[in-house]
Enzyme design. Sequence first.
Site, PDB file in Angstrom:
ATOM      1  N   TYR A 107     -78.391 -26.323 -72.007  1.00  0.00           N
ATOM      2  CA  TYR A 107     -78.330 -27.985 -72.113  1.00  0.00           C
ATOM      3  C   TYR A 107     -77.559 -28.447 -71.009  1.00  0.00           C
ATOM      4  CZ  TYR A 107     -76.968 -32.569 -73.434  1.00  0.00           C
ATOM      5  OH  TYR A 107     -76.937 -33.784 -73.343  1.00  0.00           O
ATOM      6  N   TRP A 109     -78.224 -31.437 -67.123  1.00  0.00           N
ATOM      7  CA  TRP A 109     -79.175 -31.953 -66.216  1.00  0.00           C
ATOM      8  C   TRP A 109     -79.766 -31.055 -65.158  1.00  0.00           C
ATOM      9  CZ3 TRP A 109     -79.980 -37.371 -65.909  1.00  0.00           C
ATOM     10  CH2 TRP A 109     -79.204 -38.145 -66.838  1.00  0.00           C
TER      11      TRP A 109
END
Length: 752
Positions: A107, A109
């Site tokens: 998880y 960016w």
Amino acid sequence: MPQPHSTHWGSFLGEVTAAGLRVTPRAADPEPSPLLRNVPAAVDHAARVRRPTVRRGWWEDGPGPDDRRGRDGFVEVGWDEVLDRLAGELARVRDAHGPEGVYGGSYGWASAGRFHHAQSQVHRFLNLAVGGYVRSVGDYSGAAAQVVLRHVLGPSELVSKGTVTWDQVATHTDTVLAFGGMNLKNSAVGAGGISAHVERAAMTAAARRGAVFVNIGPLRSDLPDGIGARWLSVPPGSDTALILGLLHTLVTEDLHDRDFLARYSVGWDSLAEYLWDKDAGWAAAITGVPAGEIRELARRAAGGRTLVTVAQSLQRAEFGEQPVWAAVALAAALGQIGLPGGGFCYGLGSIGHYGRTRVAVPIAAVPQGRNRIDLSIPVARVADMLLHPGKPYDVDGRRSTYPHVRFAYWVGGNPFHHHQDLGRLSRAVRRLDTFVVHEPVWTATARHADVVLPATWTIERDDIGASAFDPVMTAMHRLVDPPGEARDDYAIFAALAERLGAGPAFTEGRDARAWLEWLYARIAKGLADEGLPAPSFDEFWAAGELELPQVEDRGGIIGAFRADPVGHPLPTPSGRIELFSETVAAFGYADAPGHPVWLAPTEVPDPRHPLWLVANQPSTRLHSQLDFGAHSLAHKVNGREVARIHPADAAARGIADGDVVTLFNDRGACLAAAAVTDGVREGVVQLPTGAWFAPLDPAAEHPFCVHGNPNVLTRDRGTSSLAQGCTGQHTTVQLARHEGPVPPVRAHEPPV
């Protein structure tokens, strides 16, 4: 020669000079993000992971739960050695426990590129080489809102986020009720990249036209200077009470839109009955906003084009579903949902892609393959899963059971940034048999892993930057060579897949360049389907960017619904806005009933911990990325993160600007540098997330972070039984001036 590249916070040109990597923002960006100044530090920084590195206990003693994780030594090994051992361990877990024994975390960016997209790479690998994995659903930023809005407005984000554009705000809006504000540091960032930052200009244009922006929250900085914003300083977690007080005024003064409520919503009568004793005086007692001011604000909202926005920060808290649902109800009572620049828009200003028009062609992605098991957990419940396998829990009307995960594979994320109660998370990962990460740098997650494989960073590889909400696609040229023995995630997974007998299935015979051409061909087909020309891949690569067409704005789904609610119903059970949801009510959750309600926080300031802590997103980096970058370091004090404190709270504790202070509660403690300011509400201290976790004693049950990571303090508890989202925005602490020696910060130094 300068070459184009892109990050989540903006496109740029990069050129290697004698002084290092020079970064020049894209010329057409009217307000480039200062986060670009962090990028040059990524070139061969001391914190880089240079060779495959393995925790000594795992390498010598084999897999299994181990309390030494996070404090053990590491050894460097060769690529073939570690890949052989890792493939064997994956095969062991797969064969003994099935894909249910593997968690594909990942998880975060990661990169703006569409091919070297970490989550896509690891999930494709686990599907094709392992047969699947336990997955996470939702996200730390918006899980509570995602679930409740699915019931209230429908599962399509276009009916909650894509309802209003910045151009409409600039042109049509008279009043913006910004619950949680619209901070430019957040809208500077969007997945896949941003070619032009337009938010400040739109707000400025609206203000010049006479629009009034109301910043509702404990931090003045959550709306930008220069727009004359009005600040309603309310305590953390009190927004729902204020909204209910506004609704009560609308009803008692007959300012609500009865016709809209009857035609476009269901359940108003139930909510209106609940409102009878939630008047402005009741709301004033909770929020501190005078009752007369609440009534005046309701009248203003009813007297012109009003936009109700809810920042993602509001729902990152206990009962975070409630302010979102209540805000929809407020917008419905005003009768402006579906009007240009009015109604409700979730998260406007929270992420750069909200408030923008969609691209008219599909943005291609790496295919994931098929996950042969259907096991998932809410993303913020990962520590619960590891600590309590087999334990039942409730989420969104289902009774689920945590699987027993033995192997966690994490690529492109940093749970020791995103997650709460880091002492608890440390204990949780020690339950694993094996914890593997791909990392360019020695984050706290890497320090807690068994196997750390050195990964390239975005500037060290070619890719394509693109987003469904940005009209410019960028050819992301490789700018520098990777340090040491770092490899792309794709190369690592291709080698592992080969060892597990899935090499051809994973690569499909393509190298990274061929995959880029494959992705581009699908976007080019989308252009051709729209009757538009597309350059060849080589032409696109040489040009550096390609402008993509955008959908003509006709109000979208919500506009069509307003024009004809029967012919264009919402994707809800009733086809209308569900101010009361029979579905949610049937779940029987005391902490999430069938319509929005006021639920008082269960953790509030007390004599031991008298201050609210707001642990919000940083302004100097994207989450924890490039914490060692020039822009991030320039805003620390002696290498430490800054905590902002109201003058009255500072004076009561003998604290002055620049002092080193300790924030503490029963979960842990951290050091920070004090900044005394009236820009925070009295009784509130604000410390952003993202400083790399640096515990003084990695073995301590209650960690003491010397760098300033607030997640040693935050609570690891779900928002409610409905969404089980993250509650990391708020907690309670005590604050004191630090006495005695100040430990050095070594968060950006390698452990070996």
